[in-house]
Motif scaffolding. Sequence first.
Motif, mmCIF file in Angstrom:
data_model
loop_
_atom_site.group_PDB
_atom_site.id
_atom_site.type_symbol
_atom_site.label_atom_id
_atom_site.label_comp_id
_atom_site.label_asym_id
_atom_site.label_seq_id
_atom_site.Cartn_x
_atom_site.Cartn_y
_atom_site.Cartn_z
ATOM 1 N N UNK A 1 0.710 -1.326 0.018
ATOM 2 C CA UNK A 1 -0.106 0.004 -0.075
ATOM 3 C C UNK A 1 0.715 1.343 0.119
ATOM 4 N N UNK A 2 2.070 1.141 0.636
ATOM 5 C CA UNK A 2 3.031 2.355 0.607
ATOM 6 C C UNK A 2 3.396 2.467 -0.795
ATOM 7 N N UNK A 3 3.797 1.635 -1.598
ATOM 8 C CA UNK A 3 4.220 1.636 -2.935
ATOM 9 C C UNK A 3 3.096 2.227 -3.945
ATOM 10 N N UNK A 4 1.821 1.714 -3.604
ATOM 11 C CA UNK A 4 1.027 2.339 -4.312
ATOM 12 C C UNK A 4 0.760 3.815 -4.006
ATOM 13 N N UNK B 1 3.530 10.424 -6.520
ATOM 14 C CA UNK B 1 4.885 10.692 -7.572
ATOM 15 C C UNK B 1 4.196 10.916 -9.097
ATOM 16 N N UNK B 2 3.056 10.294 -9.249
ATOM 17 C CA UNK B 2 2.578 10.439 -10.521
ATOM 18 C C UNK B 2 2.475 11.914 -10.955
#
Length: 168
Positions: free
Chosen positions: A4-7, A13-14
């Motif tokens: 969930x942190x990566x998502x 960051x998108x």
Amino acid sequence: MAGSQDMFDAIVMADERFHGEGYQEGYEEGSTLGIIEGRQHGTLHGAKIGSEIGCYQGFAFAWRCLLHNCAAEKDREAAIAAPMNRFALGRLPRVTEGSRDWQGLRSKKMKVLESLIGLIEKFPYDDPTYDKLHEDLDRIRGKFKQLCSLLNVQPDFKISVERSGLSF
């Protein structure tokens, strides 16, 4: 939780990633359009300068021909009038154009005319990066104005920085 942190990082960051990609695409497209627009502007401006200098050159060559023909005609008249003066009972009136003052003025006109032609011939047509291009063009314009003043001629085209060439 790591997934969930990566998502979450991908979503946050998108914005930065899309901003960077958009900037790069815009920069590339702007560079391409800038080159095209710059080439069109340079071609137009170069054509205006070329047209202006061409007008000056044609004017100078025509007046050089006229002044040479006029001088040859005056010399011919003087050669014909000299024998007549010896045999004439009275003195013939002096022609003002044949006087020394006219000869001096004619030589000054020819000097300025040849100077203008010299400036035009030395103008760097092939080198758009020549750093004194505008200074040389201003010198040519000034010499042209001086010649027009000496010839007592009003040119029917306007000289300006923005619009050069003939005006109809």
